[in-house]
Motif scaffolding. Structure first.
Motif, PDB file in Angstrom:
ATOM      1  N   ALA A 313       0.766  -0.962  -0.191  1.00  0.00           N
ATOM      2  CA  ALA A 313       0.093  -0.177  -0.400  1.00  0.00           C
ATOM      3  C   ALA A 313       0.639   0.980   0.245  1.00  0.00           C
ATOM      4  N   ALA A 314       2.395   0.694   0.133  1.00  0.00           N
ATOM      5  CA  ALA A 314       3.176   2.338   0.062  1.00  0.00           C
ATOM      6  C   ALA A 314       2.904   3.013  -1.424  1.00  0.00           C
ATOM      7  N   PHE A 315       2.999   1.903  -2.133  1.00  0.00           N
ATOM      8  CA  PHE A 315       3.321   2.405  -3.654  1.00  0.00           C
ATOM      9  C   PHE A 315       1.383   2.746  -4.367  1.00  0.00           C
ATOM     10  N   THR A 316       0.624   2.885  -3.321  1.00  0.00           N
ATOM     11  CA  THR A 316      -0.754   3.861  -4.109  1.00  0.00           C
ATOM     12  C   THR A 316      -0.795   4.403  -3.625  1.00  0.00           C
ATOM     13  N   HIS A 317      -1.388   5.645  -4.173  1.00  0.00           N
ATOM     14  CA  HIS A 317      -1.834   6.885  -4.533  1.00  0.00           C
ATOM     15  C   HIS A 317      -0.977   7.972  -4.128  1.00  0.00           C
ATOM     16  N   LEU A 318      -0.136   7.584  -5.011  1.00  0.00           N
ATOM     17  CA  LEU A 318       1.199   8.343  -5.054  1.00  0.00           C
ATOM     18  C   LEU A 318       0.584   8.866  -6.599  1.00  0.00           C
ATOM     19  N   PHE A 319       1.779   9.684  -7.019  1.00  0.00           N
ATOM     20  CA  PHE A 319       1.456  10.932  -8.436  1.00  0.00           C
ATOM     21  C   PHE A 319       2.219  10.275  -9.603  1.00  0.00           C
ATOM     22  N   THR A 320       2.876   9.428  -9.046  1.00  0.00           N
ATOM     23  CA  THR A 320       3.758   8.362 -10.027  1.00  0.00           C
ATOM     24  C   THR A 320       3.185   6.452  -9.969  1.00  0.00           C
ATOM     25  N   ASN A 321       3.472   5.886 -10.344  1.00  0.00           N
ATOM     26  CA  ASN A 321       3.299   4.752 -10.084  1.00  0.00           C
ATOM     27  C   ASN A 321       4.418   3.118 -10.207  1.00  0.00           C
ATOM     28  N   PRO A 322       5.007   2.762  -9.179  1.00  0.00           N
ATOM     29  CA  PRO A 322       6.144   2.148  -9.074  1.00  0.00           C
ATOM     30  C   PRO A 322       6.786   1.539 -10.245  1.00  0.00           C
ATOM     31  N   ILE A 323       7.602   1.853 -10.691  1.00  0.00           N
ATOM     32  CA  ILE A 323       8.929   0.904 -11.493  1.00  0.00           C
ATOM     33  C   ILE A 323       8.665  -0.193 -11.329  1.00  0.00           C
ATOM     34  N   ASP A 324       8.663  -0.781 -12.469  1.00  0.00           N
ATOM     35  CA  ASP A 324       8.859  -2.165 -12.275  1.00  0.00           C
ATOM     36  C   ASP A 324      10.624  -2.309 -11.965  1.00  0.00           C
ATOM     37  N   ALA A 325      11.509  -3.174 -11.372  1.00  0.00           N
ATOM     38  CA  ALA A 325      12.590  -3.166 -11.705  1.00  0.00           C
ATOM     39  C   ALA A 325      12.930  -4.651 -12.892  1.00  0.00           C
TER      40      ALA A 325
END
Length: 325
Positions: A313-325
């Motif tokens: 959930a730390a990666f939701t409701h952000l300005f950008t989506n996390p980049i897949d490694a």
């Protein structure tokens, strides 16, 4: 201004909710179940509820860093708010907002932040949006006496005035900006005097009298809804607790002053007396208090049994989506 019996009782219910919610969460904080900075609005219930009850359900409201009470005043349910304060996934902001960053769009509560005065331009933007959409929604903005000395106050009121925005600014003047008396930092005797500099009405009322606040804000709301622009309402109130729970500096206020406000100017006691004069039996108000107590107990059970947010959930409701490694 005539207020129906149902509205009078709802005012008392919301004031009781705020008082009991603050008392319960203060206990939870001191017991270690809540964390972080914690600013209570105990003593300011009449200012909050009197202002919020002047709104429609679809009107907007912007709070302050001292804002557990403001969403409750606007009609928010207690369970989601309490779960939010406990950092749970079922909180109104999924456990990510906490004490100073509550918002509940379901009741028009656009949120609050820990930055003093930051809600003022947000409210101006919300009011501008309503005007551009051609709808008569009003935005109510709470702020404190300390925020009235921020640049955002002057910029926001000036823009609201020149754009004739449907906004009502409510300064909850509790006499202190953090640990400093307002009269030491503010050149005018009443913050409402500053309204004249922006060509809008300004009035100061007794913030411990919920009906006086309701009348003043209702007049300002009606004016805004007619397309006549913003108003400034100053409510003279008082916070019973320290600036924040846990702050060890307490000698900036005279103990006799605190005692006077607690014993002579308690907004719930004053309103109970006013309701008695209007024929509302005290036993009926006691029943409301008991109902609120039960409601809060259910909210606490809900919050305690709710899960914490998962790590992702730390990666939701952000300005950008996390980049897949």
């Amino acid at each position: 201004m005539t207020v129906s019996g149902g509205d009078l009782r709802e005012m008392y219910r919301r004031m009781s909710r705020i008082r009991q919610f603050e008392a319960t969460t203060k206990e939870l904080l001191l017991a270690g179940e809540l964390y972080g900075a914690f600013h209570t609005s105990t003593g300011q219930e009449a200012s909050i509820v009197g202002a919020c009850m002047a709104l429609r359900d679809d009107d907007y409201m912007v709070g302050t860093h001292r804002s557990h009470g403001h969403p409750i005043g606007k009609g928010a349910a207690l369970d989601g708010l309490l779960a939010e304060l406990m950092g749970k996934e079922t909180g109104v902001n999924q456990g990510k907002g906490g004490s100073m960053h509550l918002s509940d769009f379901s009741v028009g509560s656009l949120g609050e932040t820990s930055i003093v005065g930051s809600g003022l331009p947000v409210a101006a933007g919300a009011a501008l949006g309503s005007k551009l959409q051609g709808i008569d929604r009003v935005t109510l903005c709470f702020f404190g006496d300390g925020a009235s000395n921020q640049g955002t106050f002057h910029e926001s009121l000036n823009l609201a005035a020149i754009w004739t925005l449907p906004a009502v600014y409510v300064c909850e003047n509790n006499g202190y900006g953090e640990l400093t008396a307002a009269h030491k930092t503010t050149a005018v005797e009443e913050v409402s005097e500053r309204a004249a500099g922006y060509g809008m009405p300004g009035v100061t009322v007794d913030g411990q009298d919920v009906l006086a606040v309701y009348e003043a804000v209702s007049e300002a709301v009606t004016r805004a809804r007619r397309g006549e622009g913003p108003s400034l309402v100053e409510t003279m109130t008082y916070r019973f607790d320290n600036h924040a729970i846990g702050i060890r500096i307490e000698n900036y206020r005279d103990p006799a002053e605190i005692e006077h406000w607690r014993t002579q100017r308690d907004p719930l006691v004053l309103f109970r007396d006013a309701l008695g004069e209007r024929g509302v039996d005290g036993d009926e108000l006691d029943v409301i208090d008991k109902e609120v107590e039960a409601e809060l107990a259910e909210a606490l059970d809900f919050a305690r049994s709710s899960p914490a947010p998962p790590p992702e959930a730390a990666f939701t409701h952000l300005f950008t989506n996390p980049i897949d490694a």
